[in-house]
Design a protein around this motif. Sequence first.
Motif, PDB file in Angstrom:
ATOM      1  N   THR A   1     -27.888 -51.545  11.369  1.00  0.00           N
ATOM      2  CA  THR A   1     -27.056 -52.084  10.302  1.00  0.00           C
ATOM      3  C   THR A   1     -27.433 -53.550  10.165  1.00  0.00           C
ATOM      4  O   THR A   1     -27.478 -54.283  11.159  1.00  0.00           O
ATOM      5  N   VAL A   2     -27.715 -53.966   8.945  1.00  0.00           N
ATOM      6  CA  VAL A   2     -28.268 -55.292   8.696  1.00  0.00           C
ATOM      7  C   VAL A   2     -27.457 -56.000   7.625  1.00  0.00           C
ATOM      8  O   VAL A   2     -27.035 -55.386   6.641  1.00  0.00           O
ATOM      9  N   TYR A   3     -27.277 -57.302   7.827  1.00  0.00           N
ATOM     10  CA  TYR A   3     -26.592 -58.148   6.848  1.00  0.00           C
ATOM     11  C   TYR A   3     -27.480 -59.346   6.543  1.00  0.00           C
ATOM     12  O   TYR A   3     -28.227 -59.809   7.391  1.00  0.00           O
ATOM     13  N   GLY A   4     -27.358 -59.858   5.344  1.00  0.00           N
ATOM     14  CA  GLY A   4     -28.159 -61.014   4.950  1.00  0.00           C
ATOM     15  C   GLY A   4     -29.435 -60.572   4.279  1.00  0.00           C
ATOM     16  O   GLY A   4     -29.542 -59.461   3.759  1.00  0.00           O
ATOM     17  N   ALA A   5     -30.417 -61.469   4.254  1.00  0.00           N
ATOM     18  CA  ALA A   5     -31.742 -61.218   3.688  1.00  0.00           C
ATOM     19  C   ALA A   5     -31.766 -61.207   2.165  1.00  0.00           C
ATOM     20  O   ALA A   5     -32.818 -61.103   1.581  1.00  0.00           O
ATOM     21  N   VAL A   6     -30.623 -61.295   1.528  1.00  0.00           N
ATOM     22  CA  VAL A   6     -30.576 -61.350   0.071  1.00  0.00           C
ATOM     23  C   VAL A   6     -30.219 -62.789  -0.294  1.00  0.00           C
ATOM     24  O   VAL A   6     -29.118 -63.244  -0.013  1.00  0.00           O
ATOM     25  N   ASN A   7     -31.186 -63.499  -0.851  1.00  0.00           N
ATOM     26  CA  ASN A   7     -31.012 -64.924  -1.153  1.00  0.00           C
ATOM     27  C   ASN A   7     -30.679 -65.726   0.108  1.00  0.00           C
ATOM     28  O   ASN A   7     -29.950 -66.706   0.047  1.00  0.00           O
TER      29      ASN A   7
ATOM     30  N   PRO B   1     -32.624 -66.707   4.116  1.00  0.00           N
ATOM     31  CA  PRO B   1     -33.753 -66.499   5.027  1.00  0.00           C
ATOM     32  C   PRO B   1     -33.332 -65.924   6.373  1.00  0.00           C
ATOM     33  O   PRO B   1     -34.165 -65.713   7.246  1.00  0.00           O
ATOM     34  N   TYR B   2     -32.046 -65.674   6.546  1.00  0.00           N
ATOM     35  CA  TYR B   2     -31.551 -65.170   7.824  1.00  0.00           C
ATOM     36  C   TYR B   2     -31.071 -63.736   7.686  1.00  0.00           C
ATOM     37  O   TYR B   2     -30.451 -63.363   6.695  1.00  0.00           O
ATOM     38  N   ILE B   3     -31.342 -62.960   8.726  1.00  0.00           N
ATOM     39  CA  ILE B   3     -30.988 -61.554   8.743  1.00  0.00           C
ATOM     40  C   ILE B   3     -30.197 -61.303  10.018  1.00  0.00           C
ATOM     41  O   ILE B   3     -30.645 -61.631  11.115  1.00  0.00           O
ATOM     42  N   TRP B   4     -29.015 -60.741   9.876  1.00  0.00           N
ATOM     43  CA  TRP B   4     -28.166 -60.414  11.017  1.00  0.00           C
ATOM     44  C   TRP B   4     -28.287 -58.920  11.285  1.00  0.00           C
ATOM     45  O   TRP B   4     -28.093 -58.105  10.392  1.00  0.00           O
ATOM     46  N   CYS B   5     -28.606 -58.593  12.523  1.00  0.00           N
ATOM     47  CA  CYS B   5     -28.812 -57.212  12.934  1.00  0.00           C
ATOM     48  C   CYS B   5     -27.746 -56.836  13.957  1.00  0.00           C
ATOM     49  O   CYS B   5     -27.596 -57.501  14.981  1.00  0.00           O
ATOM     50  N   LYS B   6     -26.993 -55.777  13.663  1.00  0.00           N
ATOM     51  CA  LYS B   6     -25.985 -55.280  14.600  1.00  0.00           C
ATOM     52  C   LYS B   6     -26.708 -54.665  15.784  1.00  0.00           C
ATOM     53  O   LYS B   6     -27.628 -53.869  15.621  1.00  0.00           O
ATOM     54  N   THR B   7     -26.330 -55.067  16.978  1.00  0.00           N
ATOM     55  CA  THR B   7     -26.969 -54.526  18.178  1.00  0.00           C
ATOM     56  C   THR B   7     -26.537 -53.070  18.381  1.00  0.00           C
ATOM     57  O   THR B   7     -25.500 -52.654  17.870  1.00  0.00           O
ATOM     58  N   PRO B   8     -27.323 -52.317  19.132  1.00  0.00           N
ATOM     59  CA  PRO B   8     -26.902 -50.934  19.419  1.00  0.00           C
ATOM     60  C   PRO B   8     -25.531 -50.909  20.096  1.00  0.00           C
ATOM     61  O   PRO B   8     -25.149 -51.853  20.789  1.00  0.00           O
ATOM     62  N   GLU B   9     -24.818 -49.831  19.906  1.00  0.00           N
ATOM     63  CA  GLU B   9     -23.465 -49.673  20.451  1.00  0.00           C
ATOM     64  C   GLU B   9     -23.452 -49.959  21.946  1.00  0.00           C
ATOM     65  O   GLU B   9     -24.257 -49.424  22.713  1.00  0.00           O
ATOM     66  N   GLY B  10     -22.544 -50.845  22.364  1.00  0.00           N
ATOM     67  CA  GLY B  10     -22.377 -51.171  23.766  1.00  0.00           C
ATOM     68  C   GLY B  10     -23.381 -52.168  24.326  1.00  0.00           C
ATOM     69  O   GLY B  10     -23.373 -52.450  25.516  1.00  0.00           O
ATOM     70  N   VAL B  11     -24.234 -52.700  23.477  1.00  0.00           N
ATOM     71  CA  VAL B  11     -25.254 -53.658  23.915  1.00  0.00           C
ATOM     72  C   VAL B  11     -24.888 -55.037  23.369  1.00  0.00           C
ATOM     73  O   VAL B  11     -24.703 -55.208  22.170  1.00  0.00           O
ATOM     74  N   GLY B  12     -24.750 -56.003  24.269  1.00  0.00           N
ATOM     75  CA  GLY B  12     -24.402 -57.358  23.865  1.00  0.00           C
ATOM     76  C   GLY B  12     -25.580 -58.077  23.211  1.00  0.00           C
ATOM     77  O   GLY B  12     -26.737 -57.644  23.327  1.00  0.00           O
ATOM     78  N   SER B  13     -25.279 -59.172  22.563  1.00  0.00           N
ATOM     79  CA  SER B  13     -26.332 -59.900  21.846  1.00  0.00           C
ATOM     80  C   SER B  13     -27.387 -60.463  22.795  1.00  0.00           C
ATOM     81  O   SER B  13     -28.583 -60.437  22.489  1.00  0.00           O
ATOM     82  N   TRP B  14     -26.970 -60.971  23.965  1.00  0.00           N
ATOM     83  CA  TRP B  14     -27.943 -61.490  24.925  1.00  0.00           C
ATOM     84  C   TRP B  14     -28.781 -60.361  25.518  1.00  0.00           C
ATOM     85  O   TRP B  14     -29.989 -60.512  25.736  1.00  0.00           O
TER      86      TRP B  14
END
Length: 128
Positions: free
Chosen positions: A55-61, A63-76
């Motif tokens: 699941t992705v957010y951003g990238a429309v107008n 330069p940054y794209i936010w990607c939801k990590t897999p379920e149960g996986v933290g960002s780090w």
Amino acid sequence: NRRQCTKFNGASYIIQRGAAAIYTEEGERQIEETLAYYRNNARVIKDGLEAAGFTVYGAVNSPYIWCKTPEGVGSWEFFDKLLTEANIITTPGAGFGPSGEGYVRLTAFGDADATVEAMERIQKLMAK
């Protein structure tokens, strides 16, 4: 000091001339060309991540794209996985505060060929 303050009252002359150049037809063309390059990178990242099942957010107008990590996986944890297993650097969302946890941020400010390769690496990693 008086001479320096008189001649340098803010941005240097060369910087002022460079800034003024963007208001020419050639400057406008070059800026649009650069923006199109990064918009394309953003689209490649968005499409690549979505093709890998994210699941992705951003990238429309943006330069940054936010990607939801897999379920149960933290960002780090996901940052580490991408770094060590795919040699891709992202920014862990946790660095942006509690609302960023569970996401990594990618940027379109890179080389177009490297961007395509990065998406291929992520898709290959996630297919395992």
